[in-house]
Design an enzyme around this catalytic site. Structure first.
Site, short mmCIF file in Angstrom:
data_model
loop_
_atom_site.label_atom_id
_atom_site.label_comp_id
_atom_site.label_asym_id
_atom_site.label_seq_id
_atom_site.Cartn_x
_atom_site.Cartn_y
_atom_site.Cartn_z
N ASP A 266 -0.34 -2.77 -7.49
CA ASP A 266 -0.02 -3.34 -6.18
C ASP A 266 0.98 -2.37 -5.52
O ASP A 266 1.60 -1.55 -6.20
CB ASP A 266 0.56 -4.75 -6.30
CG ASP A 266 0.44 -5.49 -4.95
OD1 ASP A 266 0.25 -4.82 -3.92
OD2 ASP A 266 0.53 -6.73 -4.94
C1 BGC Z 1 0.02 -7.08 -1.48
C2 BGC Z 1 -1.42 -6.70 -1.82
C3 BGC Z 1 -1.94 -5.75 -0.78
C4 BGC Z 1 -1.04 -4.54 -0.72
C5 BGC Z 1 -1.47 -3.49 0.28
C6 BGC Z 1 0.88 -5.86 -1.24
O1 BGC Z 1 2.11 -6.22 -0.75
O2 BGC Z 1 0.55 -7.85 -2.51
O3 BGC Z 1 -2.21 -7.84 -1.88
O4 BGC Z 1 -3.27 -5.42 -1.06
O5 BGC Z 1 0.27 -4.94 -0.37
O6 BGC Z 1 -1.28 -3.94 1.57
#
Ligand code: BGC
Length: 745
Positions: A266
């Site tokens: 993530d």
């Molecule tokens: C989120 C993810 C997301 C990623 C990219 C993170 O903060 O938890 O779900 O895909 O950001 O935007």
């Protein structure tokens, strides 16, 4: 005839073996070579620096390819409800493109509420086409974390409280996306069930609970859906960050499940070089997501798996075995996506996708209550429909966190009803309450102005006055996608409706001839006011076509067939979370992390309420129709099954009303003679069937020993115990129409 056949056969043989020009370039560039051959060939040509380079980001949403070899970079995108607008290279800020407004598909909780696997395939296929058109290789979705607490801010991005439902719904989504040469990145792996302290909380979960509740949907996505990518979550599990959690990634995902795809962190979820290198993270994204200020200079080179990895290999601290494995997985992803053999350019913002969004959203709308057939709307020519409430007008594709989208357009509920009754009835709207007046998120704006400084008293008085001569009053409220509602980064603070909405509903009830309440939310909302409404509808964040989809159901153009993907209790205290230890977790003095103890174990959602015999407002699986269905007697094909055999259970379902409708026939299994603690019953099958008036169909479920099993901690495997099992078949978890018993030998 014979001659034509011989000619055609000869042409076929020629085409098959002779006519294709021989490919004399390197194998990795040969689109017709098997993927594994391409992977090995490419890997053999790469330098150490190129290999290490592949494992980290080079921009906010891309990771490196191998430019020297013509192997393209990998483009990632949110996900999971539409294709995110383009951002600047190294910033979260919008790039300001004017051609990146997408189709916003319904939130995944809306999809889950359809209980319709075909619609999930349509969803995956449509969003996959949009991703491909925008040249994205990895779609950051779908999300399948279980709704453990109604307070989790991201429940709307997930598929409800039941692992079987989420598991069955995620598979076609993944397949649909990947048919387009786009990898679905299933997230957030794993036990990531709250936003509170999401990067500082350690989920303490026992093995049985992990395997029975929190892993099955991921496992189904990997083993049945063949997902090509998985995203590690922000939290820790058993004391180790999940983006480099050995047990979750190496032992279970890549070991037991045989996952051959790529593990993506993530954004900012990677914390440690050594663990990331050794424990199965393949691509590190978003480290120092605050604009790289955490890094000294040349931020991307400072990523945990960038310079430290290279130096570590050169100094002999790390070998290259892990690196080759990571690169194989990344190369495989590239050959499956951007360098795949089949040309496919995708489609973007087209009528077919708008229609898909509308159909999916409508199919997930749940009719919770319909006293005296309040619905469908039956308005005489020139009648008056009054909509009350902020959610009737608030555009909600914008907001909520990383699933925030810039959509080509959005039809709100008021516009949906206006479209449906244009020229036929007078459709009016009053505010009723002021909730969240923000109209932009991350530089995407709805263009609305929702400011209103009137007091609740004034707003309620206005609504009551306007309601007096209306044939129907439709209150449209619920939550929204701002902080502490349904939103990433912050959990909800209460189960009740916020912003005095209950007062508005209660004030409208005595004066409204027909009161319909539409609750729009992505997580359970308590409804102590349920008695005063004639009809109650659970709507969702339906995306681009949300208002039209809602109107389709309210007008009866579409007969409601959605079913609740989670339980709605009467009150929060009825639920399984009793202590701070459980939620939001506790942080002892000196402890670095919040410890969140999943003490309720496997008793999540209906499993809890049924075990404790606690009545609920709306049961898991509940949802009414404008027609009625009659269930026949469930029949087990035989009296017993062997451990390696199967059992078929059938039931006749008949439409006994006077309009066509769809019913979700649900199968729950109960282990009558379990030697260990097991839920009263568990969902193990569902089929959505459409029936014309008077029509009858036989629904058949085939189950095997897996469906009868529990996770046995001692043997670290699944176990089905001999003895009697009962198949419960019904229209919801709480409304079982018929049962059939059989024995496992
Ligand atoms: C989120 C993810 C997301 C990623 C990219 C993170 O903060 O938890 O779900 O895909 O950001 O935007």
């Amino acid at each position: 005839m014979k001659k034509t056949f011989i000619l055609a056969a000869a042409a076929f043989v020629l085409a098959a073996c002779g006519s294709q020009p021989k490919f004399d370039g390197p194998a990795y560039l040969n689109p017709n070579a098997p993927v594994e051959e391409r992977v090995e060939d490419a890997l053999s040509r790469m330098t150490l620096e190129e290999k290490v380079g592949m494992t980290t980001a080079q921009s906010k949403f891309s990771s490196r390819g191998v430019p020297r070899l013509g192997i393209p970079e990998v483009w990632h995108t949110d996900g999971p409800h539409g294709i995110r607008p383009e951002v600047l290279w190294d910033e979260w800020d919008q790039a300001g493109w004017t051609n990146d407004s997408c189709t916003a598909f319904p939130a995944l909780i809306n999809l889950a509420a359809t209980w319709d696997k075909e619609l999930s395939l349509l969803y995956g296929n449509s969003i996959g086409e949009e991703a491909r058109y925008r040249k994205k290789d990895i779609l950051l979705g779908p999300g399948v974390n279980i709704c453990r607490t109604p307070y989790n801010g991201r429940n709307f991005e997930y598929m409800g409280e039941d692992p079987f439902l989420a598991g069955k719904m995620v598979v076609p989504y993944v397949q649909g996306v990947q048919e387009n040469g786009v990898a679905a990145c299933v997230k957030h792996y794993a036990v990531n069930n709250q936003e509170f302290q999401r990067t500082q909380s350690n989920s303490v979960v026992d093995d049985r609970t992990l395997h029975e509740i929190y892993l099955p949907a991921f496992k189904a996505a990997v083993q049945e859906g063949n997902a090509w990518a998985i995203m590690g979550s922000y939290n820790l599990y058993n004391g180790q960050y999940n983006c480099h959690n050995k047990k979750l990634l190496l032992d279970i995902l890549k070991g037991d499940w045989g996952f051959d795809g790529v593990v993506v962190s993530d954004w900012g979820g990677c914390r440690d070089s050594e663990e990331a290198i050794l424990n199965g993270l393949d691509i590190e994204m978003g480290t120092w997501t605050n604009g790289l200020s955490g890094a000294a200079s040349d931020g991307y080179a400072n990523y945990h798996m960038a310079r430290p990895y290279l130096e570590g290999i050169k100094s002999g601290k790390y070998g290259t075995k892990e690196l080759d494995d990571k690169c194989r997985r990344i190369l495989r992803t590239i050959f499956r996506t951007s360098m795949r053999p089949e040309p496919n350019y995708g489609r973007f913002v087209c009528p077919e996708h708008y229609q898909a969004a509308r159909d999916i959203s409508a199919a997930g709308v749940v009719l919770l209550k319909n006293e005296n057939n309040t619905l469908p709307l039956n308005v005489a020519e020139g009648g008056k429909i009054l909509l009350v409430g902020e959610n009737a007008v608030k555009k909600m594709v914008v907001g909520g966190g990383s699933s925030n989208l810039k959509t080509a357009y959005e039809v709100n509920p008021l516009e949906g009803i206006q479209n449906a009754f244009a020229g036929k009835a007078d459709v009016q709207w009053v505010r009723g309450y002021v909730g969240d007046t923000s109209t932009s998120y991350n530089a995407v704006s709805t263009g609305q102005d929702l400011t209103d400084n009137r007091t609740p008293e004034v707003l309620i008085a206005e609504a009551v006055e306007a309601a007096k001569d209306a044939d129907y009053v439709i209150f449209v409220g619920g939550l929204n996608k701002s902080d502490h509602q349904d939103s990433e980064g912050a959990d909800r603070l209460q189960l009740d409706l916020p912003y005095h909405q209950e007062d508005v509903i209660r004030a409208l009830a005595p004066v409204a001839k027909n009161l319909v309440v539409v609750n729009i939310s992505g997580s359970p909302v308590s409804m102590p006011w349920a008695d005063v409404a004639g009809a109650i509808v659970q709507g969702w964040y339906g995306g681009t076509e949300t208002g039209n989809a809602l109107a389709d159901v309210l007008t009866g153009k579409i007969n409601p067939s959605g079913k609740m993907p989670f339980t709605v209790p009467y009150k929060y205290e009825d639920g399984p979370i009793k202590t701070e230890r459980q939620y939001p977790g506790i942080k002892e003095d000196g402890d670095e992390y919040w410890q969140t103890h999943y003490d309720e174990g496997i008793y999540v959602g209906y499993r809890w309420y049924e075990a404790k015999q606690i009545p609920v407002q709306w049961a898991f699986g509940h949802g009414l129709s404008y027609t009625t269905f009659e269930y026949g007697q469930a029949k087990a094909a035989k009296s017993s099954m062997n451990a390696n055999g199967t059992m078929t259970i059938t039931v006749d379902v008949k439409n006994t009303g006077n309009r066509e409708g769809a019913e979700v026939v649900q199968l729950y299994i109960a282990d009558s003679e379990a030697s260990i603690d097991r839920p009263v019953k568990e969902l193990k099958g569902f089929e959505k069937i459409t029936l014309k008036p008077g029509e009858k169909k036989t629904v058949s479920f085939t189950i095997d020993a897996d469906d009868l099993s529990y996770y046995d901690v001692a043997s670290q495997g699944w176990k089905a115990e001999k003895g009697e099992f009962v198949a419960h078949i019904g229209t919801s978890s709480a409304d079982i129409k018929t049962t059939a018993a059989f024995e496992l030998k």
